[in-house]
Write a protein that holds these residues in place. Structure first.
Motif, mmCIF file in Angstrom:
data_model
loop_
_atom_site.group_PDB
_atom_site.id
_atom_site.type_symbol
_atom_site.label_atom_id
_atom_site.label_comp_id
_atom_site.label_asym_id
_atom_site.label_seq_id
_atom_site.Cartn_x
_atom_site.Cartn_y
_atom_site.Cartn_z
ATOM 1 N N LEU A 265 0.835 -1.209 0.000
ATOM 2 C CA LEU A 265 0.000 0.000 0.000
ATOM 3 C C LEU A 265 0.868 1.257 0.000
ATOM 4 N N THR A 266 1.899 1.237 0.843
ATOM 5 C CA THR A 266 2.817 2.373 0.924
ATOM 6 C C THR A 266 3.462 2.610 -0.439
ATOM 7 N N MET A 268 2.324 1.790 -3.368
ATOM 8 C CA MET A 268 1.356 2.295 -4.347
ATOM 9 C C MET A 268 1.031 3.768 -4.105
ATOM 10 N N ILE A 269 0.915 4.145 -2.847
ATOM 11 C CA ILE A 269 0.609 5.549 -2.535
ATOM 12 C C ILE A 269 1.813 6.437 -2.856
ATOM 13 N N ASP A 270 3.012 5.955 -2.530
ATOM 14 C CA ASP A 270 4.206 6.734 -2.855
ATOM 15 C C ASP A 270 4.324 6.941 -4.368
ATOM 16 N N ARG A 271 3.981 5.891 -5.121
ATOM 17 C CA ARG A 271 4.008 6.004 -6.579
ATOM 18 C C ARG A 271 2.991 7.055 -7.033
ATOM 19 N N ALA A 272 1.805 6.997 -6.456
ATOM 20 C CA ALA A 272 0.761 7.984 -6.799
ATOM 21 C C ALA A 272 1.235 9.407 -6.474
ATOM 22 N N ASN A 273 1.955 9.540 -5.339
ATOM 23 C CA ASN A 273 2.491 10.858 -4.948
ATOM 24 C C ASN A 273 3.331 11.495 -6.039
#
Lengths: 280, 280
Positions: A265-266, A268-273
């Motif tokens: 999850l981290t 994926m969210i970091d990638r989205a960031n």
């Protein structure tokens, strides 16, 4: 310059205001299928006169097609059937491939310039027209090699006067990128609104808790079906392609949450960031 | 009033500024796990002194827990272990069920008030703290029947002074509604950012075409994983429930587009439009 705008809603109406505010035209003629909208547009000062489509095309130096995209190809043909070699026709629609194909063999193709200003709001109709629109936003010109050089130059000058950076794409490329960056955002927002309306039976809670981020993601869900059904269907294959990827990305997030996989999850969210390196 | 804020990021830091701007406290003590953030917070005037957690709790009239939600339950217990009957502890986290269960049998439970101010931005850390936050936004107080009356009243007075309308929910209800209205928006936005980053290989196009609605739907995708992984996992069952519905709604739109079903698409978009009766 005398300008004729077919469709005095959000886009056409805001263009009328921008042209008037910057003294870029002497008169704006307008056409509106709906009578009530026509008188509203007049009352709001979006047009000086409402005229039949054919008359507008014949009289104006520049015809602007700003209707929903499903009407644009036929209107483009009808306009080109009437233009003389010193007149120009443009559209401002969100899809280009079908339009550019439909007009490709027209004897007057050179008088047409396909444009897509990357500006809009979630509102529609004459009342949605606002002053100060377009400035600072990119405008895409499509297939300019098919347009007469003088027509393209006139339109480039016009958009520069509106302070719009110009980029060039072919129609196919435009529709692909528009699906990725604009059309999918609307689908997401429609689906999100329906999700919340389905799950959250108490309006009051939506209203009270909306500060938590909901407002910005759902803003586009107010956009009209008259505008968006034609866009989504005319750009069907690109839209479906990116929509499938979007559902896939949601499934990945779902699976990571199901597995309590905070590492995944981290990531994926970091990638989205990293979207912030592009959108500030 | 002397206030101690554990976690001087977006929420805690903005609260410190709001309390100071409105003369609601005489001194703000702060705690920060990270040393660099601690000195940043001091430099930005978010706290007058940085103190160890235990010292802050003992010295302050009000302790505010504004860390990521996975740290809040333990910090709440540690704070309640130290408070005297004239001191109050609150949290400002986005999930409440686990927290309220963890503290439910603590001897000093009455000194705790669980709060969730419905305000935030996509930024995090001390630098994200802003003046003027919270005003006009709703704050949710949870399980207030478990709090001492004087503690609840003091906190109600504080939020009223910040111009925040107050609503009341039990913790379970809060987490459900927060999933529907706030948490799902973040998931959507993360997935959308990853979709576009995956499909659109040329950053330049994203940047140029972003005017077409992308910016608003993707704004929340800049939100930090440190904040959001704990929220999504602590509210797992509600989040999964609404996420499944969201994927279902996207599938419905996908199928209507595949079938060229403009009637069904129109109906779905018109239904989504009705969100504007709630969110203006």
């Amino acid at each position: 310059m005398k300008v004729f705008i077919a469709g005095l809603g959000l886009i056409g109406g805001s263009l009328a205001l921008a042209l008037k505010d910057r003294d870029l035209c002497c008169e704006v003629l307008g056409a509106e299928a709906d009578e009530e909208r026509a008188s509203e547009a007049l009352r709001l000062g979006l047009a000086d006169r409402i005229v039949p489509f054919e008359e507008g095309v014949e009289e104006a130096d520049l015809t602007v097609l700003a209707t929903p995209v499903d009407q644009i190809p036929i209107l483009a043909i009808k306009a080109l059937n009437r233009v003389k070699s010193n007149q120009i026709v443009i559209d401002m629609g969100s899809t280009k491939e079908e339009l550019c194909e439909v007009i490709s063999c027209h004897a007057a193709r050179g008088r047409f310039v396909a444009t897509h200003p990357m500006w809009g709001t979630e509102y529609s109709g004459p009342k949605a027209a606002v002053h100060g629109a377009f400035a600072g936003r990119t405008v895409v010109l499509c297939d300019t090699t098919k347009s007469d050089e003088d027509a393209t130059q006139t339109i480039e000058k016009l958009f520069r006067a509106l302070e719009m950076p110009i980029i060039y794409m072919d129609a196919e490329e435009h529709d692909l990128h528009a699906a990725y960056v604009s059309h999918i955002s609307h689908i997401t927002s429609f689906a999100l609104a329906n999700t919340v309306l389905e799950k959250e039976r108490e309006d009051r809670h939506i209203f009270d808790l909306a500060g938590g981020g909901f407002e910005s993601t759902v803003r586009l869900a107010k956009s009209s079906s008259k505008t968006w059904v034609p866009i989504l269907l005319r750009n069907k294959y690109n839209v479906l392609d990116v929509l499938r990827e979007h559902i896939h990305q949601l499934q990945l997030l779902r699976k990571a949450i199901e597995r309590d996989d905070s590492e995944e999850l981290t990531e994926m969210i970091d990638r989205a960031n990293s979207i912030q390196r592009i959108i500030h």
